[in-house]
Scaffold this active site. Sequence first.
Site, mmCIF file in Angstrom:
data_model
loop_
_atom_site.group_PDB
_atom_site.id
_atom_site.type_symbol
_atom_site.label_atom_id
_atom_site.label_comp_id
_atom_site.label_asym_id
_atom_site.label_seq_id
_atom_site.Cartn_x
_atom_site.Cartn_y
_atom_site.Cartn_z
ATOM 1 N N ARG A 76 2.989 7.416 -11.234
ATOM 2 C CA ARG A 76 2.843 5.963 -11.209
ATOM 3 C C ARG A 76 1.692 5.472 -12.077
ATOM 4 N NH1 ARG A 76 2.217 1.874 -6.031
ATOM 5 N NH2 ARG A 76 0.630 3.318 -5.271
ATOM 6 N N ASP A 106 -1.160 7.127 1.343
ATOM 7 C CA ASP A 106 -1.387 6.256 0.179
ATOM 8 C C ASP A 106 -1.496 7.169 -1.033
ATOM 9 O OD1 ASP A 106 -2.121 4.114 -1.595
ATOM 10 O OD2 ASP A 106 -2.872 2.996 0.117
ATOM 11 N N ASP A 107 -2.140 6.694 -2.103
ATOM 12 C CA ASP A 107 -2.191 7.522 -3.301
ATOM 13 C C ASP A 107 -2.785 8.903 -3.021
ATOM 14 O OD1 ASP A 107 -1.207 5.598 -5.245
ATOM 15 O OD2 ASP A 107 -3.086 4.513 -4.900
ATOM 16 N N LYS A 161 0.020 1.718 -12.505
ATOM 17 C CA LYS A 161 0.075 0.340 -11.990
ATOM 18 C C LYS A 161 -1.084 -0.449 -12.585
ATOM 19 C CE LYS A 161 -1.895 2.210 -7.680
ATOM 20 N NZ LYS A 161 -2.135 2.090 -6.244
#
Length: 390
Positions: free
Chosen positions: A278, A223-224, A280
């Site tokens: 990214r 994941d991140d 978001k």
Amino acid sequence: MRHPATRTTMAIALVLVLGANNVLGTPAPIVTPAPRLEDAVAPRASACTFSGSLGYSSASVSKASCSTIVLSSLQVPGGQTLNLERLNDGTTVIFEGTTTFGYAAWEGSLFSVSGNRITVKGAQNSVLDGQGALYWDGKGGSGGVTKPKFFKANHLNDSVLENITIRNAPKNSFSLNYVYNLTVKDVTVDDSDGASLGKNTDAFNINNADGVTITGAKVWNQDDCAAINSGQNIYFGSGFCSGGHGLSIGSIGGRDVNVVSNVTFADSTVQKSQQSVRIKTTSGTNGTVRDITYRNIFLDNVGVDAKYSDYGVVVTQSYGGVKGMPTNGVTVTGFVLQNITGTVGSDAIRVYIECGVGACSQWSWSGVSITGGKTSPKCQNVPFGGGVSC
Ligand SMILES: *[C@@H]1O[C@H](CO)[C@@H](O)[C@H](O)[C@H]1NC(C)=O
Ligand SMILES: *[C@@H]1O[C@H](CO)[C@@H](O)[C@H](O)[C@H]1NC(C)=O
Ligand SMILES: *[C@@H]1O[C@H](CO)[C@@H](O)[C@H](O)[C@H]1NC(C)=O
Ligand SMILES: *[C@@H]1O[C@H](CO)[C@@H](O)[C@H](O)[C@H]1NC(C)=O
Ligand SMILES: *[C@@H]1O[C@H](CO)[C@@H](O)[C@H](O)[C@H]1NC(C)=O
Ligand SMILES: *[C@@H]1O[C@H](CO)[C@@H](O)[C@H](O)[C@H]1NC(C)=O
């Protein structure tokens, strides 16, 4: 298992000596081998060493009387937090050997620390092993078995986390919340065993932070690599991230009006990742993203599964909502990219931007040179000028 009554009595007596705040949140003292009385009453003189299968509870009970806490090859039972919250100012915690955390389906955290001017470090070759493989079911935090978060550092001021190696986190690895002036140096998160079934194994989740510097992190996860939800004055440099979802601002929004400002990601490699850069922001929410810089980021997606690689750089304002329908309650200003190079997978979009109407402005990009993949015809509300192109 029953334990001798005398030991129970001694442990309770010591808890009383040490003060009431040690009772709350402390695991049942019955399983506690009586901490040595001389440690308990010494005025923060000594280095205290806790080890083996009972050490976790003695550490939680005696923590306030040790200036240095050595955790040596601890075996922490499932369902228990290795609790080093509210340490005395200036305490040093050292992990030695392999610390294992037993299995239990629960929320965690496996380890928790708080205080002022705290140093937590790993001795050479030390590992904190979360035994993630016992939990991983491909569902992460959104289904299947309940999985604990791993390393909680909440309410930690002017402190240092150094040389710590986490292996096989059941889900999120480092949760940093309400941290002010925190340095995280040369930390490793190795969840590479979770490549097929690990999920939501974020390396660093950062909330309500002011002044966090993370350098030399090495991460293999799903994941991140870093996800900054709220906070300011945050620096992530000289890092290596592999297998995950890249270096992220967000998701932003939700219940609170979130603000993220003055964040720099620098001099880092992002390898085999779904995306590398990214931002978001959550659909339908309000917030502020301001002064975000990514500098000298190398995208290494050679050999990535083409289906896994989605984007090089992505800004989305429809997170959690309908893709392609960005909302504009979160503004994104001062988004600077400098020298973003490398390659993405063959099916990936090199740069994708979907901003809400008027939400994105004052961006400045230079040296964005990504190869592989393709361009998107679907970018929306891309800010004009500043070298930005989609
Ligand atoms: C960090 O770990 C490395 C390698 O294990 C070791 O050489 C170094 O001395 C450690 N640094 C500290 C501050 O403990
Ligand atoms: C940590 O610092 C923050 C911000 O300066 C402050 O609000 C908080 O009270 C401090 N926490 C402790 C435990 O001193
Ligand atoms: C961080 O530390 C600096 C000095 O080292 C201090 O001036 C500043 O107030 C601290 N910030 C917070 C949020 O505690
Ligand atoms: C931005 O954050 C960095 C730490 O990452 C700090 O050194 C710098 O002073 C901050 N800049 C501003 C304008 O506050
Ligand atoms: C966002 O802000 C707008 C305008 O102030 C307001 O109408 C709306 O209710 C807010 N939305 C949320 C989720 O707070
Ligand atoms: C660009 O970034 C790469 C690392 O991603 C670095 O090796 C290179 O020196 C940087 N170039 C410049 C001009 O700073």
